[in-house]
Enzyme design. Sequence first.
Site, PDB file in Angstrom:
ATOM      1  N   GLU A 178      -1.898  -3.986   2.115  1.00  0.00           N
ATOM      2  CA  GLU A 178      -2.104  -2.711   2.789  1.00  0.00           C
ATOM      3  C   GLU A 178      -0.874  -2.268   3.575  1.00  0.00           C
ATOM      4  OE1 GLU A 178      -4.428  -5.026   2.548  1.00  0.00           O
ATOM      5  OE2 GLU A 178      -5.953  -3.924   1.438  1.00  0.00           O
ATOM      6  N   PHE A 192      -9.852  -2.950   6.123  1.00  0.00           N
ATOM      7  CA  PHE A 192      -8.489  -3.458   5.978  1.00  0.00           C
ATOM      8  C   PHE A 192      -7.455  -2.546   6.626  1.00  0.00           C
ATOM      9  CE2 PHE A 192     -10.446  -5.237   1.959  1.00  0.00           C
ATOM     10  CZ  PHE A 192     -10.704  -6.462   2.537  1.00  0.00           C
TER      11      PHE A 192
END
Length: 88
Positions: A17, A43
């Site tokens: 991410e 996330f």
Amino acid sequence: MTGGDIAGNYLHYGVREFGMAAIMNGVALHGGFVPYGGTFLVFQDYARNAVRMSALMRQRVIYVFTMIRSASRRRPTHQPIEHLRACA
């Protein structure tokens, strides 16, 4: 490349991410594209620093954060409520 051929239009980041958000910042800074990327909202913590840099630099980057849905409506979605407040 034809209108129906989408080969080469997507970058596959895998499960990274922060890397995804940082690369999208670089693409936006380079110019010519409005990058977008998505991941699950839970996330978002991993990408938080790069997302914050996008906002501080006022870059045209689109982030799509989605919810994890369970098969049953009676079960929780495994999404801490704190993430919603962090995105606001």
